[in-house]
Write an enzyme that holds these catalytic residues in place. Structure first.
Site, PDB file in Angstrom:
ATOM      1  N   GLU A   1       0.861  -1.199   0.000  1.00 27.60           N
ATOM      2  CA  GLU A   1       0.000   0.000   0.000  1.00 27.60           C
ATOM      3  C   GLU A   1       0.896   1.247   0.000  1.00 27.60           C
ATOM      4  O   GLU A   1       1.929   1.273   0.665  1.00 27.60           O
ATOM      5  CB  GLU A   1      -0.828  -0.013   1.301  1.00 27.60           C
TER       6      GLU A   1
ATOM      7  N   GLU B   1      -6.364   8.836   7.443  1.00 29.28           N
ATOM      8  CA  GLU B   1      -6.880   8.361   6.145  1.00 29.28           C
ATOM      9  C   GLU B   1      -8.279   8.904   5.869  1.00 29.28           C
ATOM     10  O   GLU B   1      -8.626   9.188   4.731  1.00 29.28           O
ATOM     11  CB  GLU B   1      -6.884   6.832   6.101  1.00 29.28           C
TER      12      GLU B   1
ATOM     13  N   LYS C   1      -9.411   1.978  -2.179  1.00 34.97           N
ATOM     14  CA  LYS C   1      -9.687   1.441  -0.839  1.00 34.97           C
ATOM     15  C   LYS C   1     -11.048   1.872  -0.317  1.00 34.97           C
ATOM     16  O   LYS C   1     -11.382   3.064  -0.304  1.00 34.97           O
ATOM     17  CB  LYS C   1      -8.588   1.913   0.110  1.00 34.97           C
TER      18      LYS C   1
ATOM     19  N   ASN D   1       0.133  -1.059   5.511  1.00 34.12           N
ATOM     20  CA  ASN D   1       0.984  -0.272   6.417  1.00 34.12           C
ATOM     21  C   ASN D   1       0.323  -0.386   7.777  1.00 34.12           C
ATOM     22  O   ASN D   1      -0.662   0.310   8.054  1.00 34.12           O
ATOM     23  CB  ASN D   1       0.966   1.209   6.035  1.00 34.12           C
TER      24      ASN D   1
ATOM     25  N   ASN E   1      -6.886   6.147  -1.904  1.00 34.65           N
ATOM     26  CA  ASN E   1      -5.818   5.219  -1.584  1.00 34.65           C
ATOM     27  C   ASN E   1      -6.036   4.052  -2.562  1.00 34.65           C
ATOM     28  O   ASN E   1      -6.975   3.269  -2.406  1.00 34.65           O
ATOM     29  CB  ASN E   1      -5.954   4.795  -0.116  1.00 34.65           C
TER      30      ASN E   1
ATOM     31  N   CYS F   1      -4.891  -2.982   2.668  1.00 33.28           N
ATOM     32  CA  CYS F   1      -4.651  -2.901   4.106  1.00 33.28           C
ATOM     33  C   CYS F   1      -5.877  -3.183   4.973  1.00 33.28           C
ATOM     34  O   CYS F   1      -6.255  -4.321   5.156  1.00 33.28           O
ATOM     35  CB  CYS F   1      -4.023  -1.554   4.456  1.00 33.28           C
TER      36      CYS F   1
HETATM   37  N1  CDT Z   1      -3.174   1.473   6.401  1.00 29.32           N
HETATM   38  C1  CDT Z   1      -4.105   0.856   7.143  1.00 29.32           C
HETATM   39  O1  CDT Z   1      -5.206   0.612   6.679  1.00 29.32           O
HETATM   40  N2  CDT Z   1      -3.762   0.549   8.410  1.00 29.32           N
HETATM   41  C2  CDT Z   1      -4.671  -0.008   9.349  1.00 29.32           C
HETATM   42  C3  CDT Z   1      -4.265   0.322  10.737  1.00 29.32           C
HETATM   43  C4  CDT Z   1      -5.284  -0.056  11.704  1.00 29.32           C
HETATM   44  S1  CDT Z   1      -4.592  -0.262  13.273  1.00 29.32           S
HETATM   45  C5  CDT Z   1      -5.352  -1.711  13.838  1.00 29.32           C
HETATM   46  C6  CDT Z   1      -4.771  -1.528   9.245  1.00 29.32           C
HETATM   47  O2  CDT Z   1      -5.897  -2.025   9.207  1.00 29.32           O
HETATM   48  O3  CDT Z   1      -3.767  -2.226   9.282  1.00 29.32           O
END
Ligand code: CDT
Length: 312
Positions: A50, A145, A126, A196, A109, A171
């Site tokens: 991502e 985000e 996304k 990420n 995204n 993600c």
């Molecule tokens: N980038 C991204 O979507 N990160 C989120 C962080 C959430 S923290 C539990 C993820 O779902 O990994």
């Protein structure tokens, strides 16, 4: 031995941290190095994480839209990303790339699927945006985000490519069973996704660090098994601008088994031969959707986002 035309050799191209001031050119050079390794190892397809072209910028609050927009691509390929398309086409390798997309005044995204000839054949934006929309100064880092991106408007499409049926998500989408099922219902055979994910998410309270990788594996392995599909989950890992990002890049078979796994928190290529025909068994038996699903009984899933409690 010649490869069967349903065998896709996949390189999951994990990235180590990308600094706030690292240029696109520097990052693309790292992607090209991973592509070179993928070529040496006979890959057909490379999956990058991502937002693979920049640092994970939603961790900062920026007031000025110009400061935010420097992380976005208004053309794909653009001048800086063209070398990636050229090298991949020269090698005959397809790839999936996550990036921040600026299109007609909207910001997504996003990720694209590029075929072996260098043509973009699919795009996903996304849907499940995590985090918050307002500045939260009490947090050690932000997760903006919901402020910086619009909710994806393309649904969960799949494409005929690489000899099979391919899908993508990004993600946080990987935590939601709806994501996999939407693609499962279109016969998906390989889902590519980048992430990420902080190794710890302390702002909202204590969560033991081992749970981050448990939840990573649990979500993707169950999504793979319950939809009889390969899942390729690729991390941006390591300490990025003071934030520890989990690694744990995985290639998961339609049985739910992990067949290859990242070992580092740095740039690393994780390779596995993925036979798309391995999807057939569960698609034809326990998860033969046409035979066993009961959509009349699933109304709540599209009727409501939140929980509808039973009457007291
Ligand atoms: N980038 C991204 O979507 N990160 C989120 C962080 C959430 S923290 C539990 C993820 O779902 O990994």
């Amino acid at each position: 031995m010649a490869k069967s035309n349903r065998m896709v050799t996949v390189g999951a191209a994990q990235l180590g941290p990308i600094g706030l001031n690292e240029s696109r050119g520097e990052v693309v050079d790292r992607l090209l190095t991973l592509l070179d390794r993928a070529h040496e190892r006979g890959c057909d397809l490379v999956v990058f994480p991502e937002l693979a072209l920049t640092t994970f910028f939603p961790r900062w609050y920026f007031e000025d839209q110009e400061q935010i927009d420097r992380f976005f691509e208004s053309a794909m390929p653009g001048n800086e990303t063209q070398p990636l398309f050229d090298r991949a086409a020269e090698y005959g390798i397809g790839f999936c790339l996550g990036f921040a997309e600026l299109a007609e005044g909207k910001r997504y995204n996003a990720c694209i699927l590029v075929d072996k000839s260098g043509e973009i054949v699919g795009k996903y934006r996304k849907v499940h945006l995590p985090g918050h929309a307002d500045h939260k100064p009490e947090r050690k880092w932000q997760h903006l985000e919901k402020a910086y991106f619009d909710v994806g408007d393309l649904g969960f499409p799949v494409w005929r490519a690489m000899g099979g049926i391919m899908g993508m998500c990004i993600c946080n989408d990987r935590r939601w069973p709806e994501t996999y099922r939407m693609m499962g219902l279109q016969g998906v055979e390989m889902i590519m996704l980048g992430y990420n994910t902080p190794a710890t998410e302390p702002p909202w309270g204590f969560e033991p660090t081992h749970l981050a990788s448990l939840h990573n594996n649990l979500s993707m392995q169950s999504g793979a098994y319950q939809n009889a599909t390969w899942v390729i989950g690729v991390a941006k890992a390591g300490r990025e601008e003071g934030c520890d990002m989990m690694g744990g890049t995985l290639i998961i078979a339609p049985t739910g088994e992990i067949v290859a796994q990242g070992r580092t928190l740095d740039d690393e290529l994780v390779v596995a031969d993925c036979d798309l025909d391995a999807c057939n068994h569960y698609k034809n038996t326990v998860f033969n959707f046409a035979e066993h699903r009961q959509p009349d009984q699933y109304g709540l899933i599209t009727e409501t986002a939140g929980v509808k409690l039973p009457p007291e």
